[in-house]
Design a protein around this motif. Structure first.
Motif, PDB file in Angstrom:
ATOM      1  N   UNK A 169       0.860  -1.187   0.000  1.00  0.00           N
ATOM      2  CA  UNK A 169       0.000   0.000   0.000  1.00  0.00           C
ATOM      3  C   UNK A 169       0.901   1.244   0.000  1.00  0.00           C
ATOM      4  N   UNK A 170       0.452   2.310  -0.670  1.00  0.00           N
ATOM      5  CA  UNK A 170       1.283   3.510  -0.859  1.00  0.00           C
ATOM      6  C   UNK A 170       1.879   4.065   0.440  1.00  0.00           C
ATOM      7  N   UNK A 171       1.119   3.958   1.539  1.00  0.00           N
ATOM      8  CA  UNK A 171       1.570   4.513   2.824  1.00  0.00           C
ATOM      9  C   UNK A 171       2.955   4.008   3.222  1.00  0.00           C
ATOM     10  N   UNK A 172       3.338   2.819   2.742  1.00  0.00           N
ATOM     11  CA  UNK A 172       4.591   2.190   3.187  1.00  0.00           C
ATOM     12  C   UNK A 172       5.584   2.007   2.039  1.00  0.00           C
ATOM     13  N   UNK A 173       5.319   2.683   0.922  1.00  0.00           N
ATOM     14  CA  UNK A 173       6.226   2.607  -0.222  1.00  0.00           C
ATOM     15  C   UNK A 173       7.614   3.132   0.093  1.00  0.00           C
ATOM     16  N   UNK A 219     -12.363   1.676  -4.234  1.00  0.00           N
ATOM     17  CA  UNK A 219     -13.594   2.173  -3.607  1.00  0.00           C
ATOM     18  C   UNK A 219     -14.497   2.940  -4.571  1.00  0.00           C
ATOM     19  N   UNK A 220     -14.043   3.105  -5.823  1.00  0.00           N
ATOM     20  CA  UNK A 220     -14.868   3.821  -6.810  1.00  0.00           C
ATOM     21  C   UNK A 220     -14.726   5.326  -6.697  1.00  0.00           C
ATOM     22  N   UNK A 221     -15.240   6.022  -7.704  1.00  0.00           N
ATOM     23  CA  UNK A 221     -15.159   7.487  -7.744  1.00  0.00           C
ATOM     24  C   UNK A 221     -16.486   8.056  -7.254  1.00  0.00           C
ATOM     25  N   UNK A 222     -16.497   9.123  -6.449  1.00  0.00           N
ATOM     26  CA  UNK A 222     -15.356   9.948  -6.026  1.00  0.00           C
ATOM     27  C   UNK A 222     -14.729   9.510  -4.703  1.00  0.00           C
ATOM     28  N   UNK A 223     -15.391   8.542  -3.995  1.00  0.00           N
ATOM     29  CA  UNK A 223     -14.941   8.185  -2.645  1.00  0.00           C
ATOM     30  C   UNK A 223     -13.464   7.787  -2.602  1.00  0.00           C
ATOM     31  N   UNK A 224     -13.041   6.913  -3.516  1.00  0.00           N
ATOM     32  CA  UNK A 224     -11.672   6.416  -3.517  1.00  0.00           C
ATOM     33  C   UNK A 224     -10.654   7.530  -3.687  1.00  0.00           C
ATOM     34  N   UNK A 225     -10.928   8.416  -4.643  1.00  0.00           N
ATOM     35  CA  UNK A 225     -10.013   9.531  -4.908  1.00  0.00           C
ATOM     36  C   UNK A 225      -9.932  10.459  -3.691  1.00  0.00           C
ATOM     37  N   UNK A 231      -2.971  11.405   1.837  1.00  0.00           N
ATOM     38  CA  UNK A 231      -1.680  11.940   1.409  1.00  0.00           C
ATOM     39  C   UNK A 231      -1.488  13.410   1.796  1.00  0.00           C
ATOM     40  N   UNK A 232      -2.485  14.230   1.516  1.00  0.00           N
ATOM     41  CA  UNK A 232      -2.271  15.677   1.646  1.00  0.00           C
ATOM     42  C   UNK A 232      -2.820  16.296   2.934  1.00  0.00           C
ATOM     43  N   UNK A 272       4.065   9.190   2.641  1.00  0.00           N
ATOM     44  CA  UNK A 272       5.294   9.894   2.235  1.00  0.00           C
ATOM     45  C   UNK A 272       5.602   9.612   0.756  1.00  0.00           C
ATOM     46  N   UNK A 273       6.256  10.570   0.110  1.00  0.00           N
ATOM     47  CA  UNK A 273       6.671  10.355  -1.278  1.00  0.00           C
ATOM     48  C   UNK A 273       7.647   9.182  -1.343  1.00  0.00           C
ATOM     49  N   UNK A 274       7.564   8.415  -2.428  1.00  0.00           N
ATOM     50  CA  UNK A 274       8.518   7.317  -2.624  1.00  0.00           C
ATOM     51  C   UNK A 274       8.739   7.121  -4.114  1.00  0.00           C
TER      52      UNK A 274
END
Length: 560
Positions: free
Chosen positions: A130-134, A158-164, A171-172, A178-180
């Motif tokens: 998962x991105x959180x641990x990249x 989760x589909x749009x717009x919920x997932x986005x 992230x923000x 974190x960026x990876x």
């Protein structure tokens, strides 16, 4: 075998003494039978998004196809999965298994040091993260055998717009991603699309194939992979469903899954057993957010929940929990660490349902003993050996002890692991010549076949259901400049059952407790980090220089 099995006399009505080991050949067989039978029912739910058994079938097939056709992985290759509870987890797990590959579950909170050890030891060819641990993966990937990485965001299914929106907030706003930079990594959704372009080859998955390399510590503190075969896991889910089946109905159950699925307890008890039952798993991604967790519980109808003592205690102490609708709740199963009587009694008072304690180990896939679901009140026992399982208490010479006598709890049954991955010597230490697994737990049995844990033989510390091995903590802290000697012990803790306390003899007088904790934050997962640091001029030792942890455990915990 145990000549006399008094526990049979205490079995609930309708529970068989033995299970049918021939009903399913593999976990894949269990899965494919369930998806054919329950196609239109919901299988998993996360953040309000549900996927049906039919969708789980299609998506896991696509992922399996991606692994075999695009990545060209070969039968038996290891695929590491590093994510919290989210919809991608079951898709990835069943995809890996259907491809004839082996799942290596990875705690996403691992430090780079811990992650590297596990990926190297397992010889993992691919990793799903998962991105959180990249960023953690980025630090060590070059020093591991991993050739392929698949990344995903919490909201990606989760589909749009919920997932986005969820991905954006994580992230923000919450700054949890974190960026990876992982060159060549493939996004999970792209992997599914690519897999859909190919037919899934016929893969023969046999009972003795390794389904999971499930990592656990040892007295040496080095994490070892328990080889859990398809036969081990099929046995355990047959045992568990035989035990629970008379209280639970096929296609009618909904279980709250707050424990991480990468932990053996939730993996078998929640994921595998409830797939077989055609149940719905409500995946809780962040159970530490207790107010959010309770809010979620107030929205859903659920019939079962599993957890560790700290989880139940946390829920009971969260405002609004007593307003949850418990009218459908049939089963509360506690394991992973000892259930405290005060928590169990309060749980019964608030929910109307008995908190039933179970006992198991990673090495037993995990269930070995469970209390009857018909139990009226908490009894302080870990329960009865489940069908096709033998249990006994042995002394240090390997003799089986009688009723009420205290010794080491030993387990034998088809759920006992094949052994530790590439560690025959370690395997021989825990599985004796007669096939008994020595648990390291000190126990006794009563006249009715109920077992009670008295103490632990090992020095292992149990923090919120997770094993912490003193040697590992000590090895890390010993690497800190300014430390001369260190010993780690477990001390009682209201929140987590036990907490880690370290005793240190300083080499540098300027060393502070905060220095030690900061160093541990860099090198140890949260639950392994010491809560208490005490400085000493010397540590108690035997005449051969071995540190006496027992004496240190008897010292009251002081904050530091």
């Amino acid at each position: 075998m145990v000549a006399d099995r008094p526990w049979y006399g205490s079995y609930p009505q309708g529970v068989p003494h033995e299970i049918d080991m021939d009903e399913y050949r593999s976990v894949v067989d269990v899965f494919e039978t369930a998806v054919a039978r329950f196609r239109d029912l919901p299988a998993f739910s996360n953040f309000g998004k549900r996927i049906s058994y039919a969708e789980l079938d299609r998506l896991s097939q696509q992922f399996a196809s991606y692994l075999l056709n695009e990545l060209k992985l070969k039968k038996g290759d290891r695929v590491a999965i590093m994510m919290p509870n989210c919809l991608q987890y079951p898709i990835a797990v069943f995809g890996v298994l259907r491809a004839g590959l082996t799942v290596v579950n990875v705690n996403p909170l691992y430090t780079p040091r811990e992650l590297k050890h596990q990926l190297v030891d397992a010889g993992a060819a691919a990793l799903v993260v998962i991105d959180n641990f990249g960023a953690t993966v980025q630090e060590v990937i070059a020093q591991t055998p991993v050739r392929h990485v698949v990344t995903t965001g919490m909201g990606d299914l989760l589909g749009f717009p919920k997932g986005a929106l969820i991905n954006f907030v994580l992230k923000y706003v919450k700054k949890l991603v974190p960026d990876y930079d992982l060159p060549g990594a493939r996004r999970f959704n792209d992997a599914l699309s690519l897999g859909a372009l190919h037919a899934l080859p016929q893969v023969d998955v046999a009972a003795e194939d390794i389904a999971f390399l499930q990592y656990t510590g040892g007295t040496t503190g080095v994490a070892k992979g328990a080889m859990l075969t398809h036969r081990n896991l099929v046995a355990n889910l047959q045992q568990a469903s035989a035990w629970l089946g008379h209280e639970l109905e096929y296609g009618q159950e909904a279980i709250v899954t707050a424990l991480p699925l990468y932990h053996i307890f939730a993996l078998t008890a929640n994921c595998l057993v409830f797939i077989k039952l055609g149940g719905l798993n409500y995946l809780i991604s962040n159970p530490r957010d207790m107010p959010g967790f309770v809010k979620e519980l107030r929205k859903i109808r659920f019939t079962a929940i599993t957890g560790v003592n700290t989880l139940f205690n946390g829920l009971l102490n969260t405002p609004g929990f007593d307003q949850v609708d418990f009218s459908s709740l049939k089963m509360t199963l506690g394991g992973g660490m000892a259930v405290q009587r005060a928590v169990a009694e309060r749980w019964k008072k608030v929910t109307g349902v008995t908190l039933v304690e179970a006992y198991g180990l990673t090495e037993t896939s995990p269930a070995a003993c469970i209390n009857p679901l018909t139990l009226k009140d908490y009894n302080g026992s870990i329960g009865l050996p489940i069908p096709s399982t033998d249990a006994c208490v042995k002394d240090d010479d390997g003799n089986i002890l009688g009723m009420g006598e205290v010794g080491e709890l030993c387990i034998k049954g088809p759920q006992v692991m094949k052994g530790y991955w590439q560690r025959p010597e370690e395997t021989a230490k825990v599985i004796d010549a007669d096939g008994w697994l020595h648990t390291g737990d000190v126990a006794k049995m009563d006249a009715n076949g109920y077992f009670y844990i008295v103490d632990r033989k090992k020095d292992m510390i149990l923090v919120s259901g997770f094993n912490v091995y003193p040697n590992e903590v000590e090895d890390v802290i010993a690497g800190l400049d300014g430390v001369l000697e260190v010993a780690a012990v477990g001390v009682p803790d209201e929140k987590s059952g036990e907490a880690v306390k370290v005793f240190i003899v300083k080499k540098n007088p300027a060393l502070t407790a905060e220095d030690v904790k900061a160093y541990c934050r860099e090198n140890l997962t949260g639950y392994k980090q010491p809560k208490f640091v005490e400085f000493r001029t010397e540590l108690p030792k035997t005449n051969v220089g071995k540190i006496l942890r027992k004496e240190l455990r008897e010292v009251p915990a002081k904050a530091g």
